[in-house]
Scaffold this motif. Sequence first.
Motif, PDB file in Angstrom:
ATOM      1  N   THR A   1      -0.327  41.123  33.507  1.00 18.10           N
ATOM      2  CA  THR A   1      -1.368  40.443  34.270  1.00 18.10           C
ATOM      3  C   THR A   1      -1.697  41.291  35.495  1.00 18.10           C
ATOM      4  OG1 THR A   1      -0.041  39.214  35.899  1.00 18.10           O
ATOM      5  CG2 THR A   1      -0.128  38.325  33.654  1.00 18.10           C
ATOM      6  N   PRO A   2      -2.778  40.994  36.184  1.00 21.53           N
ATOM      7  CA  PRO A   2      -3.075  41.731  37.418  1.00 21.53           C
ATOM      8  C   PRO A   2      -2.018  41.538  38.494  1.00 21.53           C
ATOM      9  CG  PRO A   2      -5.017  40.574  36.622  1.00 21.53           C
ATOM     10  CD  PRO A   2      -3.863  40.092  35.804  1.00 21.53           C
ATOM     11  N   HIS A   3      -1.154  40.543  38.305  1.00 24.03           N
ATOM     12  CA  HIS A   3      -0.128  40.234  39.302  1.00 24.03           C
ATOM     13  C   HIS A   3       1.253  40.704  38.867  1.00 24.03           C
ATOM     14  CE1 HIS A   3      -3.476  37.715  40.470  1.00 24.03           C
ATOM     15  NE2 HIS A   3      -3.385  37.077  39.318  1.00 24.03           N
ATOM     16  N   GLY A   4       1.327  41.481  37.787  1.00 27.20           N
ATOM     17  CA  GLY A   4       2.605  41.953  37.268  1.00 27.20           C
ATOM     18  C   GLY A   4       2.836  41.436  35.861  1.00 27.20           C
ATOM     19  N   VAL A   5       4.027  41.684  35.346  1.00 23.71           N
ATOM     20  CA  VAL A   5       4.380  41.240  34.003  1.00 23.71           C
ATOM     21  C   VAL A   5       4.936  39.817  34.083  1.00 23.71           C
ATOM     22  CG1 VAL A   5       5.838  41.640  31.997  1.00 23.71           C
ATOM     23  CG2 VAL A   5       4.854  43.586  33.226  1.00 23.71           C
ATOM     24  N   TYR A   6       4.334  38.912  33.320  1.00 24.77           N
ATOM     25  CA  TYR A   6       4.796  37.533  33.253  1.00 24.77           C
ATOM     26  C   TYR A   6       5.527  37.316  31.934  1.00 24.77           C
ATOM     27  CZ  TYR A   6       1.958  35.963  37.259  1.00 24.77           C
ATOM     28  OH  TYR A   6       1.428  35.767  38.503  1.00 24.77           O
ATOM     29  N   HIS A   7       6.335  36.258  31.883  1.00 20.26           N
ATOM     30  CA  HIS A   7       7.010  35.872  30.640  1.00 20.26           C
ATOM     31  C   HIS A   7       7.081  34.350  30.578  1.00 20.26           C
ATOM     32  CE1 HIS A   7      10.660  34.933  32.932  1.00 20.26           C
ATOM     33  NE2 HIS A   7      10.482  36.080  33.569  1.00 20.26           N
ATOM     34  N   HIS A   8       7.647  33.831  29.467  1.00 23.51           N
ATOM     35  CA  HIS A   8       7.556  32.399  29.182  1.00 23.51           C
ATOM     36  C   HIS A   8       8.697  31.564  29.738  1.00 23.51           C
ATOM     37  CE1 HIS A   8      10.516  33.600  26.273  1.00 23.51           C
ATOM     38  NE2 HIS A   8      10.653  32.373  25.811  1.00 23.51           N
ATOM     39  N   LEU A   9       9.679  32.177  30.400  1.00 19.74           N
ATOM     40  CA  LEU A   9      10.806  31.416  30.934  1.00 19.74           C
ATOM     41  C   LEU A   9      10.497  31.013  32.378  1.00 19.74           C
ATOM     42  CD1 LEU A   9      13.889  33.341  29.500  1.00 19.74           C
ATOM     43  CD2 LEU A   9      12.675  31.371  28.561  1.00 19.74           C
TER      44      LEU A   9
END
Length: 328
Positions: free
Chosen positions: A240-248
């Motif tokens: 994302t533009p704000h960094g890497v996101y994940h589902h946890l």
Amino acid sequence: MNNRITIQFRAMNTDVEAQLIHQLNPLSDSAKTEAEAGDFAALVKDWFEDMETRLSRFNAGSELSRLNRAAGSWMLVSDILFELLAEAEAYRLRTDGFFNANVLAALHAAGYGQSFEHAGQFKPDAHFQGEILRPDELFLEMDTRMKAVRLSSGAQLDLGGIAKSWSVRRLSEWLRRKRGIKKGLINAGGDAMVWDDCTDGGPAELRIQNPWDTSCSDAAICLYNGGVATSSTLGRSWKTPHGVYHHLIDPREMKPSGSDVAQCTIAGPDVTACEVWAKVVCIAGLKLGTAMLAEHAPSYEGYIYKLDRSLYRHQAAVPQKTNGRYIN
């Protein structure tokens, strides 16, 4: 004489595999044996597809989605959903709120509003401010006599991993007790249950993949009877533009967890407990997560990869020798 049945398909947004061994009738011909194998395959597939229909947050017509839309009002639910919600709530309390099903709004805010094959289209909301619940704060009321549930206004549930592990456990128990399957393995996206009531053969070996190199296995968990579950911040992650996101989602912040743990695999008597504690360790971090595991689930053990790529082995505080489980 035994017959091995292998079943593979996709359901509940993950890959499902079942290996079942049952005793053949010596008088049965090959056509009857094949028909019986087909019946077991259809039964396993139908079960997981039914669970997906009931429990998927991606299906607007699912029972879970209808419950989320009814937040603030009482709703009669099926025995299956009622039992699963009761277990999820018990784990929320047992884990001091680190396991929390009330994170769907935060998942949507992180961009995870569609099934993961659409990850390239995920668009996070940088301004989302999710309501942070205290560990003892109730968002779910349950009427056991009526099998009715009321979510607090604004509560939105995602049952994701616990629904898969619960489905694995319930089907395994039924096949073992009601259909005479004496030995088997059911694996739904890394949530696996193994049972062996036979006296011959060795344990099932489940290799733990290195999350940065899935062609490499750094350890193996060997089971005669019990469960294994893996949770990871790397598998279902997106840029994302704000960094890497994940589902946890970390319920303390209602944002993707920022702990030092990348992947956690837990083994123990109950696959649902394994799934819950693997997620808790990923969210809480190595030090706090393993301390909680030792205190609240002393018969569970596992392997934990930190973000620095080091591998840590957590040994059970109370070793379980009677179920024939061991770790290499």
